[in-house]
Write an enzyme that holds these catalytic residues in place. Sequence first.
Site, PDB file in Angstrom:
ATOM      1  N   ASP A  80       4.409   9.381  -1.726  1.00 44.04           N
ATOM      2  CA  ASP A  80       3.300   8.525  -2.142  1.00 44.04           C
ATOM      3  C   ASP A  80       3.852   7.170  -2.615  1.00 44.04           C
ATOM      4  O   ASP A  80       4.906   7.124  -3.256  1.00 44.04           O
ATOM      5  CB  ASP A  80       2.628   9.261  -3.316  1.00 44.04           C
ATOM      6  CG  ASP A  80       1.255   8.752  -3.660  1.00 44.04           C
ATOM      7  OD1 ASP A  80       0.602   8.181  -2.780  1.00 44.04           O
ATOM      8  OD2 ASP A  80       0.827   8.945  -4.826  1.00 44.04           O
ATOM      9  N   HIS A  81       3.159   6.082  -2.318  1.00 43.09           N
ATOM     10  CA  HIS A  81       3.506   4.756  -2.848  1.00 43.09           C
ATOM     11  C   HIS A  81       4.959   4.332  -2.619  1.00 43.09           C
ATOM     12  O   HIS A  81       5.651   3.900  -3.563  1.00 43.09           O
ATOM     13  CB  HIS A  81       3.194   4.675  -4.355  1.00 43.09           C
ATOM     14  CG  HIS A  81       1.730   4.716  -4.654  1.00 43.09           C
ATOM     15  ND1 HIS A  81       0.869   3.691  -4.336  1.00 43.09           N
ATOM     16  CD2 HIS A  81       0.967   5.684  -5.232  1.00 43.09           C
ATOM     17  CE1 HIS A  81      -0.354   4.021  -4.700  1.00 43.09           C
ATOM     18  NE2 HIS A  81      -0.328   5.231  -5.235  1.00 43.09           N
ATOM     19  N   GLY A 179      -5.030   6.116 -13.122  1.00 46.17           N
ATOM     20  CA  GLY A 179      -5.008   6.382 -14.564  1.00 46.17           C
ATOM     21  C   GLY A 179      -6.383   6.733 -15.088  1.00 46.17           C
ATOM     22  O   GLY A 179      -7.280   7.096 -14.331  1.00 46.17           O
ATOM     23  N   HIS A 206      -7.342   7.055  -3.797  1.00 43.98           N
ATOM     24  CA  HIS A 206      -6.376   7.138  -4.895  1.00 43.98           C
ATOM     25  C   HIS A 206      -7.166   7.074  -6.200  1.00 43.98           C
ATOM     26  O   HIS A 206      -8.313   6.648  -6.219  1.00 43.98           O
ATOM     27  CB  HIS A 206      -5.388   5.965  -4.813  1.00 43.98           C
ATOM     28  CG  HIS A 206      -4.376   6.124  -3.733  1.00 43.98           C
ATOM     29  ND1 HIS A 206      -3.030   6.190  -3.969  1.00 43.98           N
ATOM     30  CD2 HIS A 206      -4.518   6.257  -2.390  1.00 43.98           C
ATOM     31  CE1 HIS A 206      -2.382   6.344  -2.836  1.00 43.98           C
ATOM     32  NE2 HIS A 206      -3.263   6.379  -1.860  1.00 43.98           N
ATOM     33  N   GLY A 207      -6.505   7.457  -7.291  1.00 44.43           N
ATOM     34  CA  GLY A 207      -7.175   7.375  -8.588  1.00 44.43           C
ATOM     35  C   GLY A 207      -8.349   8.315  -8.680  1.00 44.43           C
ATOM     36  O   GLY A 207      -9.421   7.953  -9.163  1.00 44.43           O
ATOM     37  N   ALA A 208      -8.152   9.558  -8.205  1.00 44.07           N
ATOM     38  CA  ALA A 208      -9.286  10.493  -8.172  1.00 44.07           C
ATOM     39  C   ALA A 208      -9.458  11.267  -9.466  1.00 44.07           C
ATOM     40  O   ALA A 208     -10.394  12.057  -9.587  1.00 44.07           O
ATOM     41  CB  ALA A 208      -9.137  11.457  -6.999  1.00 44.07           C
ATOM     42  N   ASN A 228      -6.330  11.749  -4.197  1.00 44.94           N
ATOM     43  CA  ASN A 228      -5.028  11.790  -4.876  1.00 44.94           C
ATOM     44  C   ASN A 228      -5.218  12.000  -6.370  1.00 44.94           C
ATOM     45  O   ASN A 228      -5.909  11.215  -7.024  1.00 44.94           O
ATOM     46  CB  ASN A 228      -4.297  10.451  -4.684  1.00 44.94           C
ATOM     47  CG  ASN A 228      -3.715  10.304  -3.301  1.00 44.94           C
ATOM     48  OD1 ASN A 228      -3.993  11.084  -2.406  1.00 44.94           O
ATOM     49  ND2 ASN A 228      -2.883   9.292  -3.129  1.00 44.94           N
ATOM     50  N   THR A 231      -3.113  11.831 -12.826  1.00 44.00           N
ATOM     51  CA  THR A 231      -3.374  11.775 -14.272  1.00 44.00           C
ATOM     52  C   THR A 231      -3.898  13.102 -14.835  1.00 44.00           C
ATOM     53  O   THR A 231      -3.404  13.593 -15.857  1.00 44.00           O
ATOM     54  CB  THR A 231      -4.374  10.635 -14.573  1.00 44.00           C
ATOM     55  OG1 THR A 231      -3.770   9.411 -14.154  1.00 44.00           O
ATOM     56  CG2 THR A 231      -4.711  10.543 -16.049  1.00 44.00           C
TER      57      THR A 231
HETATM   58  P1  13P Z   1      -4.662   9.225 -10.819  1.00 47.38           P
HETATM   59  O1  13P Z   1      -3.405   9.147 -11.620  1.00 47.38           O
HETATM   60  O2  13P Z   1      -5.691   8.301 -11.298  1.00 47.38           O
HETATM   61  O3  13P Z   1      -5.113  10.631 -10.652  1.00 47.38           O
HETATM   62  O4  13P Z   1      -4.296   8.691  -9.352  1.00 47.38           O
HETATM   63  C1  13P Z   1      -3.330   9.365  -8.601  1.00 47.38           C
HETATM   64  C2  13P Z   1      -3.008   8.628  -7.354  1.00 47.38           C
HETATM   65  O5  13P Z   1      -3.797   7.879  -6.826  1.00 47.38           O
HETATM   66  C3  13P Z   1      -1.682   8.866  -6.783  1.00 47.38           C
HETATM   67  O6  13P Z   1      -1.483   8.153  -5.609  1.00 47.38           O
END
Ligand code: 13P
Length: 277
Positions: A80-81, A179, A206-208, A228, A231
């Site tokens: 990832d990333h 986050g 992302h950021g789910a 994804n 957090t």
């Molecule tokens: P969160 O940390 O918000 O769950 O996002 C995770 C993410 O997008 C990893 O690529």
Amino acid sequence: MITSSFDILKWANSSNIAIGAFNVYNFEGVKAVVEGAEQEGVPVIIQMHPASLERGSRSLIAMALEAARLSTVSISVHLDHIDRIASVSEGIDAGITSFMPDGSRYDYDENIEFTKLCAQEIRSIGGFVEGELGRLSGSEDNVTISDYQAFLTDPLLVDDYVSKARINALAICIGNIHGKYESEPNLDFPRLYKIRETTELPLVMHGASGLSDEMVSQCVRAGISKFNVNTELRQAYISGITEAVNHNITDLLSIMNLCVSKMRDMVVLKIRQYSLQ
Ligand code: 13P
């Protein structure tokens, strides 16, 4: 069993559900994701962030790949990333075939260039490429409304980006953030529908962490195939440690088991959320 991200997302598409892609940092994370997926009997993606690779490096990848091989459900392992082209070769050497080259910090043309260069190498081994158009904020603090709008995925650029960057899945920015959401997530669904009209590629959110059941099912209906989660898994891990401290549990294996069980419960919750119609 170990499988490709292509096959997992194809399965998700034919089943009208989305896949959970869970970020892991260590053995407990890998174990929790595999156990959660096996409990629910659905495929998942185990993914690692460059930060976790700095700590675990090839051993963490090897552990995730072996856990996927031994699992009774289909699992792919994804980097990832990725922010350096060299990480692609390092990942391929370590046995990875699924990557997200993250060109979102660059301007549009540089994003295409970075993603395309990574994609060339990934495609040479028949691998899977996820690209991001737009830029996900880590926090909305200090971001003005116009800046915030400028970071969202522009549906008018999707077709051009997808064909030039040569990707297999598109990570979108519609108000999702990495986050913790400090207030109710404000997702731009009309934008998502427009993106969906433009491309048939699997869409990734992302950021789910922190999305309600209702939002998730709206996202799935609008075409999101991969969520994804990082957090909320980290929070589950820490809640295990906190509980151990509060209950004076000092045995290491008991603490590890507690953390795995907290994370497994979170994985199960998410998998069920992604299967809601
Ligand atoms: P969160 O940390 O918000 O769950 O996002 C995770 C993410 O997008 C990893 O690529």
